[in-house]
Design a protein around this motif. Structure first.
Motif, PDB file in Angstrom:
ATOM      1  N   VAL A  44      -3.451  -5.720 -11.317  1.00 22.54           N
ATOM      2  CA  VAL A  44      -2.720  -4.485 -10.696  1.00 22.54           C
ATOM      3  C   VAL A  44      -1.130  -4.898 -11.523  1.00 22.54           C
ATOM      4  CG1 VAL A  44      -4.121  -4.027  -8.903  1.00 22.54           C
ATOM      5  CG2 VAL A  44      -2.326  -5.588  -8.487  1.00 22.54           C
ATOM      6  N   ALA A  45      -0.390  -3.733 -11.521  1.00 26.37           N
ATOM      7  CA  ALA A  45       0.940  -3.784 -11.739  1.00 26.37           C
ATOM      8  C   ALA A  45       1.652  -3.563 -10.463  1.00 26.37           C
ATOM      9  CB  ALA A  45       1.192  -2.689 -12.695  1.00 26.37           C
ATOM     10  N   LEU A  46       2.552  -4.583 -10.153  1.00 23.48           N
ATOM     11  CA  LEU A  46       3.403  -4.365  -8.929  1.00 23.48           C
ATOM     12  C   LEU A  46       4.722  -4.013  -9.188  1.00 23.48           C
ATOM     13  CD1 LEU A  46       3.648  -5.480  -5.848  1.00 23.48           C
ATOM     14  CD2 LEU A  46       4.533  -7.731  -6.856  1.00 23.48           C
ATOM     15  N   ASN A  47       5.203  -2.805  -8.476  1.00 23.29           N
ATOM     16  CA  ASN A  47       6.399  -2.226  -8.716  1.00 23.29           C
ATOM     17  C   ASN A  47       7.297  -3.388  -7.695  1.00 23.29           C
ATOM     18  OD1 ASN A  47       8.802  -0.884  -7.935  1.00 23.29           O
ATOM     19  ND2 ASN A  47       7.964   0.708  -8.741  1.00 23.29           N
ATOM     20  N   LEU A  48       8.247  -4.108  -8.368  1.00 21.34           N
ATOM     21  CA  LEU A  48       9.078  -5.217  -7.735  1.00 21.34           C
ATOM     22  C   LEU A  48       9.977  -4.546  -6.770  1.00 21.34           C
ATOM     23  CD1 LEU A  48       9.568  -7.412 -10.829  1.00 21.34           C
ATOM     24  CD2 LEU A  48       7.918  -7.645  -9.100  1.00 21.34           C
ATOM     25  N   THR A  49      10.479  -3.035  -7.058  1.00 21.72           N
ATOM     26  CA  THR A  49      11.244  -2.537  -5.848  1.00 21.72           C
ATOM     27  C   THR A  49      10.453  -2.027  -4.750  1.00 21.72           C
ATOM     28  OG1 THR A  49      12.719  -1.980  -7.649  1.00 21.72           O
ATOM     29  CG2 THR A  49      12.805  -0.697  -5.536  1.00 21.72           C
ATOM     30  N   THR A  50       9.396  -1.296  -5.052  1.00 23.54           N
ATOM     31  CA  THR A  50       8.603  -0.502  -3.735  1.00 23.54           C
ATOM     32  C   THR A  50       7.428  -1.580  -3.097  1.00 23.54           C
ATOM     33  OG1 THR A  50       7.082   0.548  -5.002  1.00 23.54           O
ATOM     34  CG2 THR A  50       9.436   1.597  -4.501  1.00 23.54           C
ATOM     35  N   LYS A  51       7.081  -2.538  -3.973  1.00 26.38           N
ATOM     36  CA  LYS A  51       6.035  -3.390  -3.989  1.00 26.38           C
ATOM     37  C   LYS A  51       4.532  -2.563  -4.100  1.00 26.38           C
ATOM     38  CE  LYS A  51       8.586  -6.868  -3.220  1.00 26.38           C
ATOM     39  NZ  LYS A  51      10.056  -6.107  -3.418  1.00 26.38           N
ATOM     40  N   ALA A  52       4.528  -1.376  -4.444  1.00 27.64           N
ATOM     41  CA  ALA A  52       3.332  -0.582  -4.773  1.00 27.64           C
ATOM     42  C   ALA A  52       2.501  -1.136  -5.886  1.00 27.64           C
ATOM     43  CB  ALA A  52       3.763   0.880  -4.958  1.00 27.64           C
ATOM     44  N   ARG A  53       1.017  -1.193  -5.705  1.00 24.83           N
ATOM     45  CA  ARG A  53       0.095  -1.515  -6.628  1.00 24.83           C
ATOM     46  C   ARG A  53      -0.426  -0.697  -7.426  1.00 24.83           C
ATOM     47  NH1 ARG A  53       2.158  -4.976  -2.523  1.00 24.83           N
ATOM     48  NH2 ARG A  53       1.004  -6.946  -2.508  1.00 24.83           N
ATOM     49  N   THR A  54      -0.452  -0.615  -8.821  1.00 24.84           N
ATOM     50  CA  THR A  54      -1.263   0.345  -9.595  1.00 24.84           C
ATOM     51  C   THR A  54      -1.955  -0.400 -10.395  1.00 24.84           C
ATOM     52  OG1 THR A  54       0.882   1.796  -9.751  1.00 24.84           O
ATOM     53  CG2 THR A  54      -0.910   2.156 -11.366  1.00 24.84           C
ATOM     54  N   GLU A  55      -3.392   0.288 -10.625  1.00 23.97           N
ATOM     55  CA  GLU A  55      -4.431  -0.591 -11.210  1.00 23.97           C
ATOM     56  C   GLU A  55      -4.214  -0.370 -12.603  1.00 23.97           C
ATOM     57  OE1 GLU A  55      -8.968   0.256 -11.768  1.00 23.97           O
ATOM     58  OE2 GLU A  55      -8.532  -0.580  -9.760  1.00 23.97           O
ATOM     59  N   ALA A  56      -4.149  -1.579 -13.271  1.00 24.15           N
ATOM     60  CA  ALA A  56      -4.228  -1.838 -14.822  1.00 24.15           C
ATOM     61  C   ALA A  56      -5.110  -2.005 -15.532  1.00 24.15           C
ATOM     62  CB  ALA A  56      -2.810  -2.726 -15.141  1.00 24.15           C
ATOM     63  N   LEU A  57      -6.285  -2.647 -14.936  1.00 22.11           N
ATOM     64  CA  LEU A  57      -7.491  -3.040 -15.528  1.00 22.11           C
ATOM     65  C   LEU A  57      -8.341  -3.553 -14.428  1.00 22.11           C
ATOM     66  CD1 LEU A  57      -8.039  -3.074 -18.458  1.00 22.11           C
ATOM     67  CD2 LEU A  57      -7.551  -5.331 -18.602  1.00 22.11           C
ATOM     68  N   ARG A  58      -9.578  -2.901 -14.741  1.00 24.99           N
ATOM     69  CA  ARG A  58     -10.765  -3.457 -13.915  1.00 24.99           C
ATOM     70  C   ARG A  58     -12.135  -3.301 -14.686  1.00 24.99           C
ATOM     71  NH1 ARG A  58     -12.241  -1.619  -7.595  1.00 24.99           N
ATOM     72  NH2 ARG A  58     -13.229  -3.433  -7.193  1.00 24.99           N
TER      73      ARG A  58
END
Length: 661
Positions: A274-288
């Motif tokens: 997952v990609a972690l937004n360092l400001t909001t700490k939101a996670r977005t799936e990058a690869l699975r």
């Protein structure tokens, strides 16, 4: 067959066996030898290779000039010591770690936690940090080194800085706290950066070398992940396994330092990146992947070494990328096309990216190292890992999958002898050790291929509790020693019979460590299913195992309760208490100095079998530990193993052994 040494042009991109006769004898030599060359890395300018070379009881380092493959200098680490983790930090300076073979511990040498440097031109080496700093002959000329009992490893080689690297320093003793430090690779001077906010931590830096993550766990064995914005910022807890019930582990930053990437567990299914937004700490799936966890992270070739993809071990290894058009993705696809049927990895590159060292191997081939020219699109052989192995003569290894009795999908590997029809074969069921987070892979395995040479089908099973298939699959093995984990092996054996692969009257179960436990439990719970069992450096008495581990640490005691169990269930699931149910011949093998699965387990199992009137053979070897290390001892073991299996399954014996029924 010797490896063809030529350029690979990428632009050209009892009863005998029923279906195939066993070899008259099995030559053990190819399966006893360690890899001659373990690793090869290229220097930043491409002038040299750093090559680890195995010889007898040690693994040394050679600096080899690329132009003519001549060794210019090297390091001999001494008896039972092995150089590993080679890292070029400048065109002429290398850092490396050392592992030692401690009799009684694992069959593989264990790291000492020391960091050495070596001058590539002169071969002069220095111990920079570790427990023996200050010892005569280990770099006592360096005055800035700090003498301290610590275990250390490199976190970041700081590309662009030829003087300093970031390390983790872990003090010996009761205090488990760790700290990140800067290490001068020339003088051994160390500078404090930050202390970890959690025990047993691992640090992760960004592309400027700033420590941004710390992940660790306390005595409860529950992972905690901390983040900070920079050197002037406080640590923030951003994942606590106690609350989320999943683990997140940092794997690196993108080239622009945002976002960061994590490997993240899920309640069901495999891990994702997952990609972690360092400001909001939101996670977005990058690869699975649909089935398997990320096994190895693929990184960019530039100085950032940013995560760009991953290798997944879903049967045969496969690669996936965040961006399919990225240079690393295009190169990987070209290499996979050129080395069709083999797993391919770029292991190091020059600073300008024009030259790369590529490893290519498979389940029948320990692998070769090639130099790939990214401009000319060609690869030339550098060295083979083990020339004594003929890949064309090895048994075919096929990924398989079947269902357990409760419907759980179980992956595994079936190896059949060369030129076999794959039907009605004497079979060895081979449960892996561990068992926590350990799993069988599509890779060269000496034991598997030796057994195939003797005429056996070999079935390896990633039973529940194994790693690589997500949190739920792993945790399904909790407290299932002798229970559902064992049922999975039974179901796998019955599957092989139903498929016509295995001769139902000629099946043996053989494993090491936990696999030894599973082998003895197998013949205790299913006395009609197997003709024999082999336990190698196994554990057989769970109350004894728990008592041994109780004295080590609170974290290990917690792990024992969570995974093995406690109370009455321990004795109920111990093969030593089920010897009267074992009706088939058993071979037990142990190292007298084993500290992981002490030989007392094997002796207690032997005694119980003899008391019950069972048929048992044994081999106890002095000065060996948890897995045999000395070639002569491995030869004696393999000879006895093949002799035992030949007696009960009808395959071949070792060359030189007395033949006959």
């Amino acid at each position: 067959m010797n490896v063809v040494r030529c350029a690979v042009r990428l632009l050209l991109a009892g009863l005998l066996i029923a279906s195939v006769p066993a070899a008259a004898q099995v030559e053990l030599e190819p399966f006893l030898k360690k890899d001659q060359f373990s690793t090869i890395t290229i220097s930043p300018t491409g002038e040299y290779y750093a090559v680890t070379v195995q010889s007898g009881d040690r693994t040394g380092l050679q600096i080899v000039r690329r132009a003519d493959k001549k060794a210019t200098s090297g390091v001999n680490p001494g008896k039972n010591r092995h150089i590993q983790d080679i890292l070029w930090v400048s065109p002429n300076r290398i850092l490396f770690a050392v592992a030692e073979k401690y009799f009684g511990e694992m069959d593989q040498p264990q790291p000492t936690g020391e960091i050495f440097s070596v001058n590539a031109e002169t071969g002069q080496s220095e111990l920079l940090v570790g427990q023996r700093v200050g010892a005569p002959g280990l770099g006592s000329r360096l005055q800035k080194k700090k003498e301290e009992l610590i275990y250390a490893w490199v976190v970041d080689d700081l590309p662009g800085d030829d003087q300093w690297v970031v390390i983790t320093a872990s003090p010996f003793g009761a205090d488990p706290s760790r700290r990140a430090e800067l290490l001068d690779v020339y003088t051994g001077e160390r500078k404090f950066i930050v202390r970890a906010p959690v025990s047993s931590a691992h640090f992760t830096t960004d592309n400027t070398g700033t420590v941004r993550f710390a992940q660790g766990a306390g005595i409860d064995n529950l992972s905690k992940l901390f983040y900070r914005d920079g050197d002037e910022s406080e640590w923030q807890l951003i994942n606590d396994e106690a609350s989320t019930h999943v683990i997140e582990a940092p794997i690196g930053f993108s080239a622009d330092n945002k976002p960061a990437h994590l490997q993240a567990e899920h309640a069901e299914g495999p891990d994702s990146i997952v990609a972690l937004n360092l400001t909001t700490k939101a996670r977005t799936e990058a690869l699975r992947d649909a089935k398997a966890d990320p096994l190895t992270i693929i990184r960019s070739f530039d100085a950032a070494s940013a995560p760009v993809g991953a290798v997944f071990m879903d049967g045969i290894p496969k690669t996936q990328f965040f961006d399919k058009t990225a240079p690393e993705a295009r190169l990987q696809r070209s290499l996979e096309a050129a080395f069709d049927g083999r797993s391919v990895q770029v292991t190091s590159t020059t600073k300008d990216g024009k030259l790369a060292v590529v490893w290519a191997g498979s389940a029948t081939n320990p692998g070769e190292f090639y130099l790939f020219n990214t401009v000319e699109k060609s690869a030339d052989l550098i060295f083979s890992r083990r020339g004594a192995i003929d890949p064309e003569a090895m048994g075919e290894v096929r990924p398989v999958e079947f269902k357990a009795r409760d419907g759980l999908a179980l992956p595994g590997y079936l190896t059949v002898p060369k030129d076999s029809t794959g039907k009605n074969l004497p079979t060895v069921i081979m449960p892996h050790g561990g068992p926590i987070e350990v799993f069988d892979k599509w890779e060269f395995d000496d034991d598997v291929q030796m057994l195939a040479k003797a005429g056996y089908a070999v079935l390896q099973v990633n039973f529940r509790g194994s790693g690589n298939y997500g949190r739920a699959f792993s945790h399904a093995g909790s407290r299932e020693w002798g229970g559902k984990m064992q049922d999975d092996l039974t179901d796998a054996t019955k599957w092989a019979i139903a498929q016509g692969i295995s001769d139902p009257n000629h099946i043996c179960i053989y494993g090491a460590s936990y696999g030894g436990f599973a082998s003895l439990m197998g013949v205790a719970k299913e006395p009609q299913l197997y003709r024999c069992a082999v336990g190698y450096v196994g554990v057989y008495d769970l109350p004894m195992l728990v008592a041994e581990r109780k004295n080590r640490s609170k974290a290990i005691e917690t792990e024992r309760r969570e995974w093995v169990g406690e109370g009455e269930m321990l004795a109920a699931n111990s093969p030593t208490n089920m010897a009267d149910r074992i009706k088939v011949p058993v071979l037990l093998v142990a190292g007298e100095e084993d500290k992981v699965a002490p030989a007392a387990h094997t002796k207690k199992m032997e005694s119980a079998l003899r008391k019950a009137g069972g048929s048992v053979e044994t081999l106890y070897v002095p000065n060996e530990g948890h897995g045999f290390y000395v070639e002569a001892n491995k030869r004696a073991y393999y000879t006895k193993l093949l002799d035992f299996l030949a007696t009960h399954l009808g395959g071949a014996k070792a060359a030189g052994a007395k033949q006959g029924k």
